[in-house]
Design a protein around this motif. Sequence first.
Motif, mmCIF file in Angstrom:
data_model
loop_
_atom_site.group_PDB
_atom_site.id
_atom_site.type_symbol
_atom_site.label_atom_id
_atom_site.label_comp_id
_atom_site.label_asym_id
_atom_site.label_seq_id
_atom_site.Cartn_x
_atom_site.Cartn_y
_atom_site.Cartn_z
ATOM 1 N N LEU A 2 13.179 5.288 15.926
ATOM 2 C CA LEU A 2 13.420 4.076 15.165
ATOM 3 C C LEU A 2 12.324 3.043 15.429
ATOM 4 O O LEU A 2 11.817 2.396 14.502
ATOM 5 C CB LEU A 2 14.790 3.487 15.506
ATOM 6 N N GLY A 3 11.927 2.896 16.701
ATOM 7 C CA GLY A 3 10.846 1.979 17.032
ATOM 8 C C GLY A 3 9.542 2.404 16.384
ATOM 9 O O GLY A 3 8.796 1.587 15.835
ATOM 10 N N SER A 4 9.260 3.725 16.437
ATOM 11 C CA SER A 4 8.047 4.239 15.812
ATOM 12 C C SER A 4 8.084 4.055 14.295
ATOM 13 O O SER A 4 7.086 3.717 13.662
ATOM 14 C CB SER A 4 7.882 5.728 16.156
ATOM 15 N N MET A 5 9.270 4.284 13.723
ATOM 16 C CA MET A 5 9.438 4.151 12.279
ATOM 17 C C MET A 5 9.239 2.707 11.828
ATOM 18 O O MET A 5 8.499 2.421 10.879
ATOM 19 C CB MET A 5 10.843 4.639 11.902
ATOM 20 N N VAL A 6 9.894 1.777 12.524
ATOM 21 C CA VAL A 6 9.795 0.362 12.152
ATOM 22 C C VAL A 6 8.379 -0.148 12.351
ATOM 23 O O VAL A 6 7.896 -0.990 11.593
ATOM 24 C CB VAL A 6 10.805 -0.472 12.968
ATOM 25 N N SER A 7 7.684 0.398 13.362
ATOM 26 C CA SER A 7 6.306 -0.020 13.594
ATOM 27 C C SER A 7 5.436 0.261 12.378
ATOM 28 O O SER A 7 4.586 -0.546 12.002
ATOM 29 C CB SER A 7 5.730 0.693 14.826
ATOM 30 N N GLY A 8 5.669 1.409 11.723
ATOM 31 C CA GLY A 8 4.911 1.728 10.524
ATOM 32 C C GLY A 8 5.157 0.730 9.410
ATOM 33 O O GLY A 8 4.230 0.263 8.738
ATOM 34 N N TYR A 9 6.436 0.378 9.194
ATOM 35 C CA TYR A 9 6.758 -0.599 8.161
ATOM 36 C C TYR A 9 6.224 -1.991 8.522
ATOM 37 O O TYR A 9 5.751 -2.739 7.662
ATOM 38 C CB TYR A 9 8.265 -0.662 7.947
ATOM 39 N N LEU A 10 6.317 -2.349 9.828
ATOM 40 C CA LEU A 10 5.806 -3.651 10.251
ATOM 41 C C LEU A 10 4.307 -3.744 10.031
ATOM 42 O O LEU A 10 3.794 -4.768 9.567
ATOM 43 C CB LEU A 10 6.134 -3.886 11.724
ATOM 44 N N GLN A 11 3.582 -2.675 10.388
ATOM 45 C CA GLN A 11 2.136 -2.714 10.214
ATOM 46 C C GLN A 11 1.773 -2.772 8.740
ATOM 47 O O GLN A 11 0.851 -3.483 8.339
ATOM 48 C CB GLN A 11 1.481 -1.497 10.862
ATOM 49 N N SER A 12 2.523 -2.038 7.922
ATOM 50 C CA SER A 12 2.276 -2.083 6.480
ATOM 51 C C SER A 12 2.511 -3.490 5.942
ATOM 52 O O SER A 12 1.708 -4.026 5.163
ATOM 53 C CB SER A 12 3.194 -1.080 5.765
ATOM 54 N N ALA A 13 3.626 -4.119 6.380
ATOM 55 C CA ALA A 13 3.930 -5.482 5.926
ATOM 56 C C ALA A 13 2.905 -6.482 6.455
ATOM 57 O O ALA A 13 2.483 -7.395 5.735
ATOM 58 C CB ALA A 13 5.332 -5.873 6.392
ATOM 59 N N ALA A 14 2.491 -6.290 7.739
ATOM 60 C CA ALA A 14 1.497 -7.197 8.315
ATOM 61 C C ALA A 14 0.168 -7.068 7.589
ATOM 62 O O ALA A 14 -0.507 -8.066 7.305
ATOM 63 C CB ALA A 14 1.332 -6.900 9.809
ATOM 64 N N TYR A 15 -0.213 -5.826 7.269
ATOM 65 C CA TYR A 15 -1.483 -5.597 6.578
ATOM 66 C C TYR A 15 -1.459 -6.226 5.182
ATOM 67 O O TYR A 15 -2.440 -6.828 4.726
ATOM 68 C CB TYR A 15 -1.743 -4.091 6.465
ATOM 69 N N THR A 16 -0.291 -6.111 4.515
ATOM 70 C CA THR A 16 -0.182 -6.595 3.133
ATOM 71 C C THR A 16 -0.018 -8.113 3.063
ATOM 72 O O THR A 16 -0.633 -8.777 2.222
ATOM 73 C CB THR A 16 1.009 -5.917 2.431
ATOM 74 N N ASN A 17 0.810 -8.662 3.956
ATOM 75 C CA ASN A 17 1.226 -10.055 3.816
ATOM 76 C C ASN A 17 0.578 -11.028 4.796
ATOM 77 O O ASN A 17 0.569 -12.238 4.537
ATOM 78 C CB ASN A 17 2.753 -10.154 3.959
ATOM 79 N N LEU A 18 0.082 -10.523 5.934
ATOM 80 C CA LEU A 18 -0.418 -11.435 6.964
ATOM 81 C C LEU A 18 -1.925 -11.350 7.178
ATOM 82 O O LEU A 18 -2.464 -12.123 7.965
ATOM 83 C CB LEU A 18 0.301 -11.165 8.295
ATOM 84 N N SER A 19 -2.577 -10.407 6.531
ATOM 85 C CA SER A 19 -4.031 -10.307 6.687
ATOM 86 C C SER A 19 -4.696 -11.620 6.274
ATOM 87 O O SER A 19 -4.479 -12.099 5.148
ATOM 88 C CB SER A 19 -4.580 -9.151 5.843
ATOM 89 N N GLY A 20 -5.450 -12.177 7.191
ATOM 90 C CA GLY A 20 -6.146 -13.427 6.917
ATOM 91 C C GLY A 20 -5.378 -14.666 7.302
ATOM 92 O O GLY A 20 -5.973 -15.748 7.423
ATOM 93 N N VAL A 21 -4.068 -14.554 7.526
ATOM 94 C CA VAL A 21 -3.274 -15.710 7.945
ATOM 95 C C VAL A 21 -3.706 -16.115 9.349
ATOM 96 O O VAL A 21 -3.781 -15.295 10.261
ATOM 97 C CB VAL A 21 -1.764 -15.388 7.927
ATOM 98 N N GLY A 22 -3.996 -17.410 9.528
ATOM 99 C CA GLY A 22 -4.470 -17.884 10.824
ATOM 100 C C GLY A 22 -5.838 -17.334 11.181
ATOM 101 O O GLY A 22 -6.225 -17.344 12.356
ATOM 102 N N GLY A 23 -6.548 -16.800 10.191
ATOM 103 C CA GLY A 23 -7.866 -16.236 10.441
ATOM 104 C C GLY A 23 -7.838 -14.899 11.160
ATOM 105 O O GLY A 23 -8.861 -14.466 11.702
ATOM 106 N N MET A 24 -6.676 -14.220 11.148
ATOM 107 C CA MET A 24 -6.553 -12.950 11.869
ATOM 108 C C MET A 24 -6.240 -11.816 10.905
ATOM 109 O O MET A 24 -5.483 -12.002 9.940
ATOM 110 C CB MET A 24 -5.442 -13.031 12.924
ATOM 111 N N PRO A 25 -6.782 -10.611 11.162
ATOM 112 C CA PRO A 25 -6.426 -9.446 10.346
ATOM 113 C C PRO A 25 -4.989 -9.019 10.634
ATOM 114 O O PRO A 25 -4.399 -9.380 11.653
ATOM 115 C CB PRO A 25 -7.424 -8.379 10.800
ATOM 116 N N GLY A 26 -4.439 -8.201 9.736
ATOM 117 C CA GLY A 26 -3.043 -7.793 9.852
ATOM 118 C C GLY A 26 -2.711 -7.040 11.118
ATOM 119 O O GLY A 26 -1.607 -7.170 11.662
#
Length: 459
Positions: A181-205
């Motif tokens: 479950l942790g491994s699974m959620v990590s994939g979704y979190l990274q996907s969401a971070a890459y899509t929605n947070l890339s560049g926020v605060g000057g940091m990549p996803g």
Amino acid sequence: MSGQKDTPAKSRPTFLGFFKEIFNWYPSHYPSEERKLLFKLDVSILVFACLCFFVKYLDQTNISNAYVSGLKEDFALYGNELNYFNVCYFTAYVVFQVPGLLLMSRPKLARWLLPTLEILWGICTFAQSRVTNVHQLYALRFLVGMLEAPVFAGTHFILGSWYSGPELFKRAGTWFICNPLGSMVSGYLQSAAYTNLSGVGGMPGWRWLFIIDGIFTIPVAIIGFFIFPGIPDSPRPFYLTESDIDLAKERARKAGIRRPGKLNLDVFKRSLKRWHIWVFITCYACMIISSYPSSYMNLWLKAEGYSVTQVNQLPTVSYAIQIVASWFGTTIAAIYPSWAIFSSASLGCLFSTICMIVWHIPKGLKFAAWYLLGLSGCLSPILYSTINTIVKDDSEERALIMGSMMTFGYSFQIWVPLLIFPTAGPYGAPQWKKGWPVAFVFYFLLWAGFITSLVLYRR
């Protein structure tokens, strides 16, 4: 040959009885006080252990997800750096296993050790979001590995100190689902971070993934200080009464679970004279070596040209299968012979590795082979629950065996991937011309070692 010698023989349940037995955690023939105690233990131990295990595997998997989501390109990592990250992590993980488990067997420390370590690794997880070069990341992966070392085997030790028989198998399987479950959620979190947070605060996803993981980790540690009970001889938490503790100790006595004794060199002497430690550390080494490539479906997807979102999300199907296999497989191993369940899951993994050895097969079959490796989800909790059952008569030996299994098993994780599962090169990921045949051999040896342990126990 179920490996549950302390469980009375009984007829196999009907279909309806089987369905009811799966969800029957509080048998009606138990006294009400015992059912209440089990509920309190489940709410405290399983809630913290599941959350703790979840964030551990969230932290452990995020390095691979970050690697395929921009870390590789940002730091120009075009060699075996991903393997080196794992080497740093697992070197510390190996070195601190036995000390961590022996400390876990001490009643006064058992309540506070895991929450304290979790606070510290949460801080290190935050720090990984601010690294400026690969060497800082190597150092932080080492620290995280050191601090996470006692979580896995230590939780099995805690479960085996409070529960026995079918109770133990069911709870171990439920707890273990937090690994995939942790491994699974990590994939979704990274996907969401890459899509929605890339560049926020000057940091990549990928940097945001470490921040999100840290935000998960710290509150879990704080919860642990309040609800984690340690072992029955630990200082009593607020929600357990004196009569609860007395009942827990009486349950352990009836089940043959020995209370903690002295921790001295005699622990090593008596453990090394018995077959348990030798068979079980061999089993776990086989498990670690054989299962290594199963978590790198994302490398195959990236090589096939799938998008970053797909690379992070498609492997989560395998983790979902691991979740079902962990819970359902271990639960029915409490009802039916564990050797049969273990053998069925092993057969599925052997089929998958044969497909990978052939390699040039239809893409649909390749996906099926990757996903069938998720059946391995039930192998570890069945193995550890069997150890808790077989070595219940010696608390210190049980701790030493579990710590030694992790030390011996993960010592192979330090160097075997570099030789057998390299990231790059003619024998590199994801085809692993040398690696997949090795995985097949060790899946078979794992199965043979488990069956051997049950035969020796019966005799």
